[in-house]
Design a protein around this motif. Structure first.
Motif, mmCIF file in Angstrom:
data_model
loop_
_atom_site.group_PDB
_atom_site.id
_atom_site.type_symbol
_atom_site.label_atom_id
_atom_site.label_comp_id
_atom_site.label_asym_id
_atom_site.label_seq_id
_atom_site.Cartn_x
_atom_site.Cartn_y
_atom_site.Cartn_z
ATOM 1 N N LYS A 190 -2.779 -11.542 1.485
ATOM 2 C CA LYS A 190 -3.759 -11.562 0.367
ATOM 3 C C LYS A 190 -4.180 -12.966 0.490
ATOM 4 C CE LYS A 190 -5.468 -11.325 -3.945
ATOM 5 N NZ LYS A 190 -6.647 -11.452 -4.113
ATOM 6 N N TRP A 191 -5.554 -13.533 0.678
ATOM 7 C CA TRP A 191 -6.087 -14.726 0.253
ATOM 8 C C TRP A 191 -6.680 -15.186 -0.933
ATOM 9 C CZ3 TRP A 191 -5.345 -18.684 3.959
ATOM 10 C CH2 TRP A 191 -5.611 -18.074 5.422
ATOM 11 N N ALA B 72 -9.828 -22.671 4.352
ATOM 12 C CA ALA B 72 -8.999 -21.250 4.059
ATOM 13 C C ALA B 72 -9.794 -20.060 5.089
ATOM 14 C CB ALA B 72 -9.145 -20.422 2.926
ATOM 15 N N GLU B 73 -10.751 -20.513 5.104
ATOM 16 C CA GLU B 73 -11.445 -19.544 6.141
ATOM 17 C C GLU B 73 -11.222 -20.547 7.180
ATOM 18 O OE1 GLU B 73 -13.656 -16.439 7.000
ATOM 19 O OE2 GLU B 73 -13.019 -16.912 5.116
ATOM 20 N N THR C 121 -3.522 -20.695 -2.175
ATOM 21 C CA THR C 121 -4.343 -20.404 -0.650
ATOM 22 C C THR C 121 -4.314 -18.738 -0.694
ATOM 23 O OG1 THR C 121 -4.177 -22.684 -0.615
ATOM 24 C CG2 THR C 121 -5.811 -21.062 0.830
ATOM 25 N N ALA C 122 -3.042 -18.640 -0.285
ATOM 26 C CA ALA C 122 -2.436 -17.110 0.469
ATOM 27 C C ALA C 122 -1.189 -16.567 0.061
ATOM 28 C CB ALA C 122 -3.186 -17.509 1.858
ATOM 29 N N HIS D 149 -8.987 -15.434 -4.153
ATOM 30 C CA HIS D 149 -10.210 -15.684 -4.533
ATOM 31 C C HIS D 149 -11.068 -17.085 -4.590
ATOM 32 C CE1 HIS D 149 -14.375 -15.709 -5.676
ATOM 33 N NE2 HIS D 149 -14.318 -13.786 -5.298
ATOM 34 N N SER E 125 -2.517 -15.664 9.119
ATOM 35 C CA SER E 125 -2.661 -14.416 8.891
ATOM 36 C C SER E 125 -2.170 -14.202 7.571
ATOM 37 C CB SER E 125 -2.548 -12.939 9.527
ATOM 38 O OG SER E 125 -2.719 -11.793 9.156
ATOM 39 N N PHE E 126 -2.292 -13.987 6.291
ATOM 40 C CA PHE E 126 -1.684 -13.334 5.473
ATOM 41 C C PHE E 126 -2.574 -12.197 5.044
ATOM 42 C CE2 PHE E 126 -0.936 -17.636 5.524
ATOM 43 C CZ PHE E 126 0.424 -18.117 4.987
ATOM 44 N N ARG F 225 -8.076 -18.833 8.692
ATOM 45 C CA ARG F 225 -8.189 -17.146 9.064
ATOM 46 C C ARG F 225 -8.366 -16.473 10.562
ATOM 47 N NH1 ARG F 225 -10.253 -13.466 3.886
ATOM 48 N NH2 ARG F 225 -9.679 -15.163 2.461
ATOM 49 N N TYR G 57 2.461 -14.332 4.132
ATOM 50 C CA TYR G 57 2.487 -14.543 5.643
ATOM 51 C C TYR G 57 3.195 -12.953 6.520
ATOM 52 C CZ TYR G 57 3.613 -16.695 10.264
ATOM 53 O OH TYR G 57 2.742 -16.471 11.699
ATOM 54 N N TYR H 220 -8.394 -19.852 -8.178
ATOM 55 C CA TYR H 220 -7.179 -21.101 -7.277
ATOM 56 C C TYR H 220 -7.559 -21.864 -8.896
ATOM 57 C CZ TYR H 220 -9.214 -20.824 -2.744
ATOM 58 O OH TYR H 220 -9.285 -20.665 -1.556
#
Length: 193
Positions: free
Chosen positions: A44-45, A33-34, A142-143, A47, A41-42, A37, A146, A51
């Motif tokens: 809300k990612w 996920a990192e 995960t996010a 935490h 772009s989303f 980025r 979008y 998960y």
């Protein structure tokens, strides 16, 4: 382990039942996920501590009903064997041009996981919780929401670095809106050994 966190004075909590992930799996998703980025772009990612694999969303639930939910989950866990799963692939829900959800995929004993999900739904129904009418599609969100970038087929096909694990418990989670991480464990029930 059976855990009941003391609840505050709230009369209603937003709850869901899920299979938690071991740290090694969460770490692989977080690294993936990192890296994403920079290109995608989303709003809300999720935490990494949040998960999970959802089995059933219960929604707003009166505090006095939590104990009966935990008791029912304990009965399931006492009869459930561990489920072998593998982190594999990724995808989106919604159109690739504007997806609602980016998710990490899982493979392995998905039929066994599906049966567990059905058992959870069937014991929650008599407690007044609605069973979803759409097919169960296990994934790890995960996010969300979008906002732009380049979502390619390679991104969806590749996903996080694969890793296998045994899912060995159910967790009753409480959503604490505007917190990060936002999910609190109210109960954790280990499967039979």
């Amino acid at each position: 382990m059976y855990l009941l966190v003391a609840t505050d004075t709230e009369s209603v909590m937003r709850l869901f039942i899920a299979v938690p992930l071991p740290e090694v799996v969460s770490n692989r998703i977080a690294r993936w996920a990192e890296a994403l980025r920079t290109d995608v772009s989303f709003r809300k990612w999720v935490h990494p501590q949040d998960y999970h694999i959802t089995l059933q969303f219960l929604g707003d639930t009166k505090t006095e009903r939590v104990e009966s939910v935990l008791t029912s989950l304990r009965r399931i866990a006492d009869e459930q064997e561990a489920v072998q799963l593998r982190l594999q692939g990724a995808g989106v829900f919604g159109p690739a041009s504007a997806p609602r959800i980016l998710w990490a995929g899982i493979s392995g004993e998905l039929e066994k996981l599906g049966l567990l999900q059905q058992r959870v739904s069937s014991v929650m129904a008599p407690l007044g919780f609605t069973v979803e009418d759409r097919p169960y599609k296990p994934h790890i969100t995960t996010a969300r929401k979008y906002t732009g970038g380049n979502i390619t087929a390679d991104l969806v096909r590749t996903g996080p670095e694969p890793v296998s694990w045994k899912a060995d418990r159910l967790v009753l989670f409480r959503t604490k809106m505007h917190s990060n991480p936002m999910y609190e464990r109210l109960g954790s029930m280990e499967f039979k050994r």
